[in-house]
Design a protein around this motif. Sequence first.
Motif, short mmCIF file in Angstrom:
data_model
loop_
_atom_site.label_atom_id
_atom_site.label_comp_id
_atom_site.label_asym_id
_atom_site.label_seq_id
_atom_site.Cartn_x
_atom_site.Cartn_y
_atom_site.Cartn_z
N THR A 52 36.17 -6.96 -52.78
CA THR A 52 35.15 -7.63 -53.68
C THR A 52 36.17 -8.70 -54.45
OG1 THR A 52 34.29 -5.48 -54.59
CG2 THR A 52 33.88 -7.85 -56.63
N SER A 58 31.48 -11.99 -58.75
CA SER A 58 31.43 -11.00 -59.50
C SER A 58 32.27 -9.52 -59.34
CB SER A 58 29.52 -10.96 -59.24
OG SER A 58 30.20 -10.50 -58.24
N ARG A 60 31.91 -8.20 -57.16
CA ARG A 60 31.62 -6.66 -56.77
C ARG A 60 31.54 -6.78 -55.09
NH1 ARG A 60 26.63 -5.88 -58.00
NH2 ARG A 60 26.20 -7.58 -59.34
N THR A 61 30.79 -5.90 -54.31
CA THR A 61 30.86 -6.07 -52.64
C THR A 61 29.34 -6.17 -52.37
OG1 THR A 61 30.44 -3.86 -52.20
CG2 THR A 61 32.90 -4.38 -52.04
N VAL A 64 25.96 -1.07 -52.14
CA VAL A 64 25.66 1.01 -52.50
C VAL A 64 26.18 1.39 -51.58
CG1 VAL A 64 24.81 0.08 -54.95
CG2 VAL A 64 23.63 0.41 -52.97
N LYS A 116 36.92 1.14 -53.05
CA LYS A 116 36.53 -0.14 -53.19
C LYS A 116 35.33 -0.88 -52.40
CE LYS A 116 38.67 -0.63 -56.80
NZ LYS A 116 37.85 0.01 -58.20
N ASP A 119 29.59 -0.69 -54.32
CA ASP A 119 30.14 -0.84 -56.17
C ASP A 119 29.64 0.34 -56.79
OD1 ASP A 119 30.87 -3.16 -55.71
OD2 ASP A 119 29.09 -3.99 -55.02
N TYR A 141 33.08 4.41 -61.39
CA TYR A 141 32.10 3.63 -60.49
C TYR A 141 31.02 4.14 -60.94
CZ TYR A 141 32.34 7.60 -56.74
OH TYR A 141 32.01 8.87 -56.38
N HIS A 310 21.37 -0.83 -59.80
CA HIS A 310 21.15 -1.83 -60.31
C HIS A 310 21.94 -3.02 -61.17
CE1 HIS A 310 19.67 -6.00 -60.20
NE2 HIS A 310 20.55 -5.80 -59.65
N LEU A 313 25.59 -2.12 -62.56
CA LEU A 313 26.49 -2.38 -62.14
C LEU A 313 26.33 -4.02 -63.03
CD1 LEU A 313 25.42 -1.92 -58.02
CD2 LEU A 313 27.54 -1.54 -59.73
N THR A 314 25.28 -3.98 -63.11
CA THR A 314 25.06 -5.51 -63.62
C THR A 314 24.71 -5.25 -65.04
OG1 THR A 314 22.29 -5.09 -63.78
CG2 THR A 314 23.23 -6.15 -62.15
#
Length: 340
Positions: A52, A58, A60-61, A64, A116, A119, A141, A310, A313-314
């Motif tokens: 990441t 961000s 994040r990778t 998912v 890691k 995400d 996570y 999603h 994650l956001t």
Amino acid sequence: MAVPTMADVARRAGVSAKTVSNVLSGYPYIRESTRERVMAAVDELGYEINVTARIFRSGRTGVVGLAVPELGQPYFGELADEILEAARRRGLHVLIQPTGFTREGELAALREPRRKLVDGLLFSPAALEQADAHLLDDLGYPLVLLGEQMFSTRVDHVTMQNVEGARAATDLLLDAGRRQIAVIGMLHSPTAGSSNLRFTGYREALAARGITVDPRLLGWADDGWHRGNGARAMADVLDAGVEVDGVVAFNDALALGAMYALQVRGRSIPDDVAVVGFDDIEDAQYSMPALTTVDPGRRDIAEVAVALLHDRLTGAAPAEPVLHVADMRIVERGSTPTRR
């Protein structure tokens, strides 16, 4: 205490740093024994693969995980396709991890995001039990649970109407005048979530018409819900000496196998025996005759599951975990009589 480095992992595993990098990057041409040594060293040292930080500001990778029992079952293969498409539209990549219907495989899938590599995780368990639901607490996570093997109020969950779907399938045959209805896909495991729920729907439909379950009509498929096991289970029911005029199969692969066994024995479908499957896989449209089946809302399941992950994650998801139950419908084709 010093933070472990890739060089530390390499020394512990007895390989070069380049080999460690290749393993962690998913390079395919690595011996399995080497891969296992590297990943064991990663676990022992607590090494965190921070892809990441190197790539995305961000943190994040953009990847998912999707953990499913296997891709050989058409439902899971087609679900994976739907999830890949839903993820692509959101700029996400998907790392698919078949867990082999094993507890070990599912526990490994739950550990994977901690390295890691991904995400968050879309997780469809088959071997873990309800007593294992605590393993989903405080994972660190985002996780979206799929299916009905486990339930937890602490994570988002997307599932289907198993009982209602099987009841509707059985009612369709009962409405057509069928009374000796076999059920294919029974499992002896007490933790078989889908099988137990779909059998409940079958049993409820019969009970509503005053019909008791005949043990001779139970087709067991402990070796998996594949075509060959459907054919064997159907043959076992026929060999029990009971007349069969309908079949409810717990997935379409079992139904296709059952149809094969019936036709080998000279039964006409649907005149002699009407057959209903479950899942509405692509192959159901192309059997002879085409298979009537329950569409459990696979596309909706994929779309909602990816959207939830999603949004987690956001930071756009609701504060409380979401439970989404997809709509289902019966898709009538040639394996059942046309309704008047």
